[in-house]
Design a protein around this motif. Structure first.
Motif, PDB file in Angstrom:
ATOM      1  N   TYR A 181     -16.785 -26.638 -15.139  1.00 20.33           N
ATOM      2  CA  TYR A 181     -16.002 -26.501 -16.241  1.00 20.33           C
ATOM      3  C   TYR A 181     -15.803 -27.804 -17.148  1.00 20.33           C
ATOM      4  O   TYR A 181     -14.175 -27.636 -17.334  1.00 20.33           O
ATOM      5  CB  TYR A 181     -14.902 -25.539 -15.840  1.00 20.33           C
ATOM      6  N   PRO A 182     -16.200 -28.822 -17.227  1.00 19.22           N
ATOM      7  CA  PRO A 182     -15.595 -29.792 -17.764  1.00 19.22           C
ATOM      8  C   PRO A 182     -15.133 -29.629 -19.235  1.00 19.22           C
ATOM      9  O   PRO A 182     -14.320 -30.436 -19.814  1.00 19.22           O
ATOM     10  CB  PRO A 182     -16.612 -30.862 -17.706  1.00 19.22           C
ATOM     11  N   VAL A 183     -15.897 -28.598 -20.035  1.00 22.69           N
ATOM     12  CA  VAL A 183     -15.645 -28.421 -21.629  1.00 22.69           C
ATOM     13  C   VAL A 183     -14.095 -27.553 -21.783  1.00 22.69           C
ATOM     14  O   VAL A 183     -13.703 -27.852 -22.573  1.00 22.69           O
ATOM     15  CB  VAL A 183     -16.861 -27.739 -22.016  1.00 22.69           C
ATOM     16  N   ASN A 192     -21.071 -14.045 -10.155  1.00 16.18           N
ATOM     17  CA  ASN A 192     -22.099 -12.965 -10.061  1.00 16.18           C
ATOM     18  C   ASN A 192     -23.567 -13.608  -9.744  1.00 16.18           C
ATOM     19  O   ASN A 192     -23.618 -14.774 -10.033  1.00 16.18           O
ATOM     20  CB  ASN A 192     -22.250 -12.073 -10.903  1.00 16.18           C
ATOM     21  N   SER A 193     -24.615 -12.853  -9.723  1.00 13.66           N
ATOM     22  CA  SER A 193     -25.870 -13.601  -9.674  1.00 13.66           C
ATOM     23  C   SER A 193     -26.403 -14.217 -10.696  1.00 13.66           C
ATOM     24  O   SER A 193     -27.292 -15.105 -10.574  1.00 13.66           O
ATOM     25  CB  SER A 193     -26.879 -12.424  -9.429  1.00 13.66           C
ATOM     26  N   LYS A 194     -25.559 -14.297 -12.139  1.00 17.42           N
ATOM     27  CA  LYS A 194     -26.113 -15.076 -13.322  1.00 17.42           C
ATOM     28  C   LYS A 194     -25.344 -16.292 -13.308  1.00 17.42           C
ATOM     29  O   LYS A 194     -25.772 -16.942 -14.292  1.00 17.42           O
ATOM     30  CB  LYS A 194     -26.133 -14.009 -14.360  1.00 17.42           C
ATOM     31  N   GLY A 195     -24.284 -16.214 -12.590  1.00 15.95           N
ATOM     32  CA  GLY A 195     -23.424 -17.398 -12.708  1.00 15.95           C
ATOM     33  C   GLY A 195     -21.741 -17.082 -12.617  1.00 15.95           C
ATOM     34  O   GLY A 195     -21.751 -16.135 -12.396  1.00 15.95           O
ATOM     35  N   GLY A 196     -21.199 -17.999 -13.479  1.00 15.89           N
ATOM     36  CA  GLY A 196     -19.846 -17.782 -13.439  1.00 15.89           C
ATOM     37  C   GLY A 196     -19.259 -17.588 -14.921  1.00 15.89           C
ATOM     38  O   GLY A 196     -19.699 -17.772 -15.728  1.00 15.89           O
ATOM     39  N   TYR A 197     -18.235 -16.641 -14.840  1.00 19.20           N
ATOM     40  CA  TYR A 197     -17.548 -16.396 -16.179  1.00 19.20           C
ATOM     41  C   TYR A 197     -16.080 -16.712 -16.016  1.00 19.20           C
ATOM     42  O   TYR A 197     -15.353 -16.151 -14.991  1.00 19.20           O
ATOM     43  CB  TYR A 197     -17.741 -14.951 -16.447  1.00 19.20           C
ATOM     44  N   TYR A 198     -15.579 -17.707 -16.638  1.00 14.61           N
ATOM     45  CA  TYR A 198     -14.330 -18.050 -16.591  1.00 14.61           C
ATOM     46  C   TYR A 198     -13.554 -18.037 -17.637  1.00 14.61           C
ATOM     47  O   TYR A 198     -14.137 -18.290 -18.895  1.00 14.61           O
ATOM     48  CB  TYR A 198     -14.600 -19.679 -16.286  1.00 14.61           C
ATOM     49  N   ARG A 199     -12.422 -17.366 -17.877  1.00 14.69           N
ATOM     50  CA  ARG A 199     -11.720 -16.963 -19.025  1.00 14.69           C
ATOM     51  C   ARG A 199     -10.067 -17.520 -18.813  1.00 14.69           C
ATOM     52  O   ARG A 199      -9.800 -17.665 -17.833  1.00 14.69           O
ATOM     53  CB  ARG A 199     -11.496 -15.528 -19.111  1.00 14.69           C
ATOM     54  N   LEU A 200      -9.655 -18.206 -20.120  1.00 15.71           N
ATOM     55  CA  LEU A 200      -8.567 -18.483 -20.289  1.00 15.71           C
ATOM     56  C   LEU A 200      -7.798 -17.274 -21.286  1.00 15.71           C
ATOM     57  O   LEU A 200      -8.360 -17.013 -22.205  1.00 15.71           O
ATOM     58  CB  LEU A 200      -8.554 -19.771 -21.130  1.00 15.71           C
ATOM     59  N   ILE A 201      -7.046 -16.788 -20.667  1.00 14.15           N
ATOM     60  CA  ILE A 201      -6.141 -15.550 -21.570  1.00 14.15           C
ATOM     61  C   ILE A 201      -4.649 -15.912 -21.680  1.00 14.15           C
ATOM     62  O   ILE A 201      -4.082 -15.943 -20.781  1.00 14.15           O
ATOM     63  CB  ILE A 201      -6.283 -14.328 -20.681  1.00 14.15           C
ATOM     64  N   GLY A 208     -11.961 -25.012 -12.232  1.00 16.32           N
ATOM     65  CA  GLY A 208     -12.398 -23.635 -12.265  1.00 16.32           C
ATOM     66  C   GLY A 208     -11.485 -22.716 -11.396  1.00 16.32           C
ATOM     67  O   GLY A 208     -11.877 -21.820 -10.743  1.00 16.32           O
ATOM     68  N   GLU A 209     -10.254 -23.112 -11.309  1.00 14.32           N
ATOM     69  CA  GLU A 209      -9.286 -22.357 -10.367  1.00 14.32           C
ATOM     70  C   GLU A 209      -8.433 -21.255 -10.959  1.00 14.32           C
ATOM     71  O   GLU A 209      -8.476 -21.377 -12.062  1.00 14.32           O
ATOM     72  CB  GLU A 209      -8.353 -23.223  -9.528  1.00 14.32           C
ATOM     73  N   ASP A 210      -7.797 -20.216 -10.397  1.00 11.12           N
ATOM     74  CA  ASP A 210      -6.900 -19.387 -10.952  1.00 11.12           C
ATOM     75  C   ASP A 210      -5.688 -19.814 -11.459  1.00 11.12           C
ATOM     76  O   ASP A 210      -5.227 -20.796 -10.365  1.00 11.12           O
ATOM     77  CB  ASP A 210      -6.939 -18.244 -10.073  1.00 11.12           C
TER      78      ASP A 210
END
Length: 202
Positions: free
Chosen positions: A141-143, A189-198, A170-172
């Motif tokens: 998640y460097p970007v 999941n099987s397709k990779g990671g989904y990381y969200r800043l909310i 990539g932590e909570d």
């Protein structure tokens, strides 16, 4: 011709009849006193009294979230793309950018990408801003830290301590401000990671 003795014999019956009539009117008068206003049509109908009062118009406490179009313009400075029309999608109000690709297509056949989402229960303001990373090839998640920093600058909020470090790993993360909440969510999941800043306004 009736005699005086006959007249005296009728007196008890006359007194009895008068007594019964008097008791009838007394009982009727008491019944009238115990009747409620509803019986006379003087009280408002119950349905009218229980009719709900329309709630006052709600809003959000973050002033920058109160103007949808102005916020959309500010978020274009993040460099992810232009937010589309503010619209109702059947569940709430929303807007989003197109996917902003990061690097070449990986082994999954998909390019990692970023997108910004705006969401709300009302047409009049934005409740939540999301910066979403689709990391299909688990490249890390460097970007995220750089884009998150630009997002906070665009909306005029300070970056919470510890957030950028959490984004790099990539932590909570969770932070509660005076009028808003900042959090991250990672889903694998099987397709990779989904990381969200909310960022959610109170």
């Amino acid at each position: 011709m009736a005699t005086s003795s006959d007249s005296r014999g009728c007196l008890p019956w006359i007194a009895l009849v008068i007594g019964v009539i008097s008791i009838f009117y007394i009982v009727r008068g008491c019944a009238d006193l115990t009747r409620s206003d509803d019986d006379f049509g003087l009280r408002e109908p119950v349905a009218r009294a229980e009719r709900p009062i329309s709630p006052k118009k709600k809003s959000v406490r973050l002033s920058v979230f109160k103007d949808v179009e102005a916020l959309k313009g500010k978020l274009e400075k993040v460099g992810v793309g232009k937010l589309r029309t503010w619209r109702y999608d059947g569940m709430g109000w929303m807007s989003a950018t197109d996917f902003y690709n990061i690097g070449p297509t990986g082994t999954s056949g998909l390019a990692n990408n970023l997108a910004i989402y705006l969401e709300s229960e009302s047409e009049d303001y934005v409740r939540t801003v999301k910066l979403n990373l689709n990391d299909y090839d688990n490249l890390g998640y460097p970007v995220m830290p750089a884009k998150a920093k630009r997002l906070f600058q665009a909306i005029g909020l300070p970056v919470p301590d510890g957030l950028l470090a959490a984004l790099r790993r990539g932590e909570d993360f969770s932070y509660l401000g005076d009028h808003y909440k900042v959090e991250t969510r990672l889903t694998n999941n099987s397709k990779g990671g989904y990381y969200r800043l909310i960022i959610t306004s109170n």
